[in-house]
Design a protein around this motif. Structure first.
Motif, PDB file in Angstrom:
ATOM      1  N   THR A  17    -100.215 -44.026 -93.726  1.00  0.00           N
ATOM      2  CA  THR A  17     -99.588 -43.163 -92.723  1.00  0.00           C
ATOM      3  C   THR A  17     -98.134 -42.837 -93.023  1.00  0.00           C
ATOM      4  OG1 THR A  17     -98.979 -45.070 -91.372  1.00  0.00           O
ATOM      5  CG2 THR A  17    -101.093 -44.007 -90.902  1.00  0.00           C
ATOM      6  N   ARG A  40     -93.758 -40.782-100.247  1.00  0.00           N
ATOM      7  CA  ARG A  40     -94.872 -39.918 -99.868  1.00  0.00           C
ATOM      8  C   ARG A  40     -94.758 -38.567-100.544  1.00  0.00           C
ATOM      9  NH1 ARG A  40     -95.971 -39.465 -93.557  1.00  0.00           N
ATOM     10  NH2 ARG A  40     -97.722 -38.231 -94.236  1.00  0.00           N
ATOM     11  N   ARG A  41     -95.898 -37.996-100.836  1.00  0.00           N
ATOM     12  CA  ARG A  41     -95.959 -36.667-101.429  1.00  0.00           C
ATOM     13  C   ARG A  41     -95.619 -35.639-100.357  1.00  0.00           C
ATOM     14  NH1 ARG A  41     -99.484 -32.613-101.533  1.00  0.00           N
ATOM     15  NH2 ARG A  41     -99.606 -31.311-103.363  1.00  0.00           N
ATOM     16  N   ALA A  42     -94.856 -34.617-100.720  1.00  0.00           N
ATOM     17  CA  ALA A  42     -94.497 -33.560 -99.782  1.00  0.00           C
ATOM     18  C   ALA A  42     -95.727 -32.724 -99.431  1.00  0.00           C
ATOM     19  CB  ALA A  42     -93.418 -32.664-100.388  1.00  0.00           C
ATOM     20  N   LYS A  43     -95.701 -32.117 -98.258  1.00  0.00           N
ATOM     21  CA  LYS A  43     -96.850 -31.366 -97.756  1.00  0.00           C
ATOM     22  C   LYS A  43     -97.299 -30.275 -98.724  1.00  0.00           C
ATOM     23  CE  LYS A  43     -98.233 -28.741 -93.653  1.00  0.00           C
ATOM     24  NZ  LYS A  43     -97.783 -28.290 -92.328  1.00  0.00           N
ATOM     25  N   TYR A  44     -96.353 -29.515 -99.263  1.00  0.00           N
ATOM     26  CA  TYR A  44     -96.694 -28.418-100.165  1.00  0.00           C
ATOM     27  C   TYR A  44     -96.416 -28.765-101.630  1.00  0.00           C
ATOM     28  CZ  TYR A  44     -97.219 -25.623 -95.988  1.00  0.00           C
ATOM     29  OH  TYR A  44     -97.638 -25.140 -94.772  1.00  0.00           O
ATOM     30  N   ASP A  57     -84.706 -28.592-100.348  1.00  0.00           N
ATOM     31  CA  ASP A  57     -86.067 -29.056-100.125  1.00  0.00           C
ATOM     32  C   ASP A  57     -87.008 -28.721-101.272  1.00  0.00           C
ATOM     33  OD1 ASP A  57     -85.450 -30.219 -97.705  1.00  0.00           O
ATOM     34  OD2 ASP A  57     -85.918 -28.426 -96.557  1.00  0.00           O
ATOM     35  N   SER A  58     -86.636 -27.776-102.131  1.00  0.00           N
ATOM     36  CA  SER A  58     -87.516 -27.408-103.243  1.00  0.00           C
ATOM     37  C   SER A  58     -86.690 -26.847-104.396  1.00  0.00           C
ATOM     38  CB  SER A  58     -88.532 -26.348-102.790  1.00  0.00           C
ATOM     39  OG  SER A  58     -87.875 -25.131-102.494  1.00  0.00           O
ATOM     40  N   THR A 117     -96.388 -21.464 -97.971  1.00  0.00           N
ATOM     41  CA  THR A 117     -95.617 -21.548 -96.727  1.00  0.00           C
ATOM     42  C   THR A 117     -95.504 -20.189 -96.032  1.00  0.00           C
ATOM     43  OG1 THR A 117     -93.556 -21.391 -97.983  1.00  0.00           O
ATOM     44  CG2 THR A 117     -94.297 -23.590 -97.361  1.00  0.00           C
ATOM     45  N   ASP A 120     -98.220 -20.125 -93.456  1.00  0.00           N
ATOM     46  CA  ASP A 120     -98.170 -21.129 -92.396  1.00  0.00           C
ATOM     47  C   ASP A 120     -98.040 -20.459 -91.030  1.00  0.00           C
ATOM     48  OD1 ASP A 120     -97.882 -23.911 -91.475  1.00  0.00           O
ATOM     49  OD2 ASP A 120     -95.837 -23.263 -90.953  1.00  0.00           O
TER      50      ASP A 120
END
Length: 141
Positions: A17, A40-44, A57-58, A117, A120
């Motif tokens: 989690t 944790r791996r990022a969502k995208y 962020d990227s 994204t 989204d």
């Protein structure tokens, strides 16, 4: 009714989690010399990067920033702001990646978005609210 969980179950749950281990388990890890958990791996699948002491962020957002800095130095516009907050109706907050200030005292809102994204639902809703409620068109870079 009482439920007991063993230490391994708690560790697996926290890893699954992304939650932090309880303090007593973290302390026992330090005493054993265990390796820290992987991030944790990022969502995208994006990777955070640092450019000129600022975090992005990227890689795509960092590249857009570097291009905008060059244009700012060239005099195409007079100001550049990052992570600007816009409040939308209903207490909705939209954070723009970049806002460029032009010589005629107007501004453009720019957002570094990947193909994933752009699709989204939350982003599309906020983009539409920015246009309809504030009259601001978001330009994707």
């Amino acid at each position: 009714m009482s439920v007991n969980y063993d230490e391994q179950w708690i560790r697996d749950y926290c890893a699954r989690t992304g939650k932090q281990l309880p303090a007593e388990l973290r302390q026992s890890d330090r005493s054993k010399g265990a390796a820290p958990q992987a991030a944790r791996r990022a969502k995208y699948g994006n990777q955070r990067v640092e450019v000129d002491g600022e975090f992005f962020d990227s890689k795509h957002e960092a590249a857009a920033y570097e291009l905008l800095k060059v244009k700012l130095r060239a005099g195409e516009f007079v100001g550049l702001a990052r992570q600007v907050v816009f409040m939308l109706p209903g207490g909705v907050k939209y954070i723009a990646d970049f806002v460029i200030h032009k010589r005629d005292r107007t501004f453009d809102v720019l957002d570094a978005k990947s193909d994933a994204t752009r699709k989204d639902k939350t982003y599309r809703l906020k983009k539409r609210l920015m246009k309809e409620c504030l009259g601001i068109e978001i330009q994707e870079v």
